[in-house]
Motif scaffolding. Structure first.
Motif, PDB file in Angstrom:
ATOM      1  N   ASN A  33      48.891  68.031  74.201  1.00  0.00           N
ATOM      2  CA  ASN A  33      50.160  68.164  74.895  1.00  0.00           C
ATOM      3  C   ASN A  33      50.992  66.892  74.770  1.00  0.00           C
ATOM      4  O   ASN A  33      52.199  66.918  74.910  1.00  0.00           O
ATOM      5  N   ILE A  34      50.328  65.773  74.527  1.00  0.00           N
ATOM      6  CA  ILE A  34      50.999  64.490  74.399  1.00  0.00           C
ATOM      7  C   ILE A  34      51.038  64.132  72.923  1.00  0.00           C
ATOM      8  O   ILE A  34      50.022  64.170  72.248  1.00  0.00           O
ATOM      9  N   ILE A  35      52.218  63.814  72.409  1.00  0.00           N
ATOM     10  CA  ILE A  35      52.329  63.441  71.000  1.00  0.00           C
ATOM     11  C   ILE A  35      52.750  61.981  70.935  1.00  0.00           C
ATOM     12  O   ILE A  35      53.767  61.588  71.493  1.00  0.00           O
ATOM     13  N   PHE A  36      51.941  61.166  70.243  1.00  0.00           N
ATOM     14  CA  PHE A  36      52.250  59.750  70.077  1.00  0.00           C
ATOM     15  C   PHE A  36      52.642  59.483  68.634  1.00  0.00           C
ATOM     16  O   PHE A  36      51.938  59.865  67.714  1.00  0.00           O
ATOM     17  N   GLN A  37      53.777  58.822  68.442  1.00  0.00           N
ATOM     18  CA  GLN A  37      54.176  58.398  67.110  1.00  0.00           C
ATOM     19  C   GLN A  37      53.392  57.155  66.709  1.00  0.00           C
ATOM     20  O   GLN A  37      53.146  56.925  65.543  1.00  0.00           O
ATOM     21  N   ASP A  38      52.997  56.358  67.695  1.00  0.00           N
ATOM     22  CA  ASP A  38      52.341  55.089  67.418  1.00  0.00           C
ATOM     23  C   ASP A  38      51.423  54.760  68.590  1.00  0.00           C
ATOM     24  O   ASP A  38      51.860  54.647  69.721  1.00  0.00           O
ATOM     25  N   PHE A  39      50.145  54.607  68.312  1.00  0.00           N
ATOM     26  CA  PHE A  39      49.159  54.282  69.336  1.00  0.00           C
ATOM     27  C   PHE A  39      49.052  52.777  69.605  1.00  0.00           C
ATOM     28  O   PHE A  39      48.355  52.365  70.512  1.00  0.00           O
ATOM     29  N   LEU A  40      49.693  51.935  68.799  1.00  0.00           N
ATOM     30  CA  LEU A  40      49.471  50.495  68.882  1.00  0.00           C
ATOM     31  C   LEU A  40      49.794  49.914  70.248  1.00  0.00           C
ATOM     32  O   LEU A  40      49.168  48.957  70.683  1.00  0.00           O
ATOM     33  N   GLY A  41      50.744  50.495  70.960  1.00  0.00           N
ATOM     34  CA  GLY A  41      51.109  49.995  72.276  1.00  0.00           C
ATOM     35  C   GLY A  41      49.987  50.086  73.295  1.00  0.00           C
ATOM     36  O   GLY A  41      49.992  49.383  74.295  1.00  0.00           O
ATOM     37  N   ILE A  42      48.998  50.939  73.037  1.00  0.00           N
ATOM     38  CA  ILE A  42      47.851  51.063  73.942  1.00  0.00           C
ATOM     39  C   ILE A  42      46.554  50.626  73.267  1.00  0.00           C
ATOM     40  O   ILE A  42      45.467  50.921  73.743  1.00  0.00           O
ATOM     41  N   GLY A  43      46.666  49.910  72.147  1.00  0.00           N
ATOM     42  CA  GLY A  43      45.497  49.331  71.502  1.00  0.00           C
ATOM     43  C   GLY A  43      44.762  50.250  70.555  1.00  0.00           C
ATOM     44  O   GLY A  43      43.621  49.980  70.192  1.00  0.00           O
ATOM     45  N   LEU A  44      45.397  51.339  70.122  1.00  0.00           N
ATOM     46  CA  LEU A  44      44.757  52.279  69.202  1.00  0.00           C
ATOM     47  C   LEU A  44      45.553  52.400  67.917  1.00  0.00           C
ATOM     48  O   LEU A  44      46.751  52.174  67.881  1.00  0.00           O
ATOM     49  N   GLN A  45      44.854  52.790  66.860  1.00  0.00           N
ATOM     50  CA  GLN A  45      45.495  53.132  65.598  1.00  0.00           C
ATOM     51  C   GLN A  45      45.268  54.616  65.360  1.00  0.00           C
ATOM     52  O   GLN A  45      44.292  55.186  65.844  1.00  0.00           O
ATOM     53  N   LYS A  46      46.151  55.232  64.593  1.00  0.00           N
ATOM     54  CA  LYS A  46      45.913  56.610  64.199  1.00  0.00           C
ATOM     55  C   LYS A  46      44.649  56.651  63.351  1.00  0.00           C
ATOM     56  O   LYS A  46      44.317  55.686  62.670  1.00  0.00           O
ATOM     57  N   GLY A  47      43.927  57.748  63.391  1.00  0.00           N
ATOM     58  CA  GLY A  47      42.631  57.844  62.714  1.00  0.00           C
ATOM     59  C   GLY A  47      42.672  58.330  61.287  1.00  0.00           C
ATOM     60  O   GLY A  47      41.675  58.798  60.769  1.00  0.00           O
ATOM     61  N   GLU A  48      43.815  58.199  60.615  1.00  0.00           N
ATOM     62  CA  GLU A  48      43.964  58.755  59.272  1.00  0.00           C
ATOM     63  C   GLU A  48      43.026  58.113  58.250  1.00  0.00           C
ATOM     64  O   GLU A  48      42.460  58.800  57.408  1.00  0.00           O
TER      65      GLU A  48
END
Length: 90
Positions: A5-20
């Motif tokens: 339900n939540i879509i993030f364009q960029d996880f970096l603000g919460i200390g995560l990277q996309k898992g690609e």
């Protein structure tokens, strides 16, 4: 599995990277068929869904090299994000 339900364009603000990257080149302990949703960017730690377990989010920790690499951490994506935010980042 329901879409997030939540879509993030960029996880970096919460200390995560996309898992690609991890999705393309999974670690030896990443479950076969897992859908990787995010990564820390250090020590190979990443978060995923395992199809057999529905919406449960798991953390995969390749280090140390023992047999205990995969742990459930949230019942769904929203709970996972809530956990990360309550800890003030990953």
């Amino acid at each position: 599995m329901m879409e997030n339900n939540i879509i993030f364009q960029d996880f970096l603000g919460i200390g995560l990277q996309k898992g690609e990257i991890q999705q393309k080149y999974p670690y030896f302990c990443t479950p076969v068929g897992a859908k990787i949703i995010a990564a820390l960017g250090v020590d190979g730690i990443h978060y995923c869904y395992i199809p057999e377990y529905g919406e449960i989010v798991f953390v995969v920790i390749p280090m140390p090299m023992d047999d205990d690499h995969i742990h459930p951490i949230a019942n769904n994506f929203n709970e996972f994000i809530g956990l990360i935010l309550s800890l003030h980042g990953a």
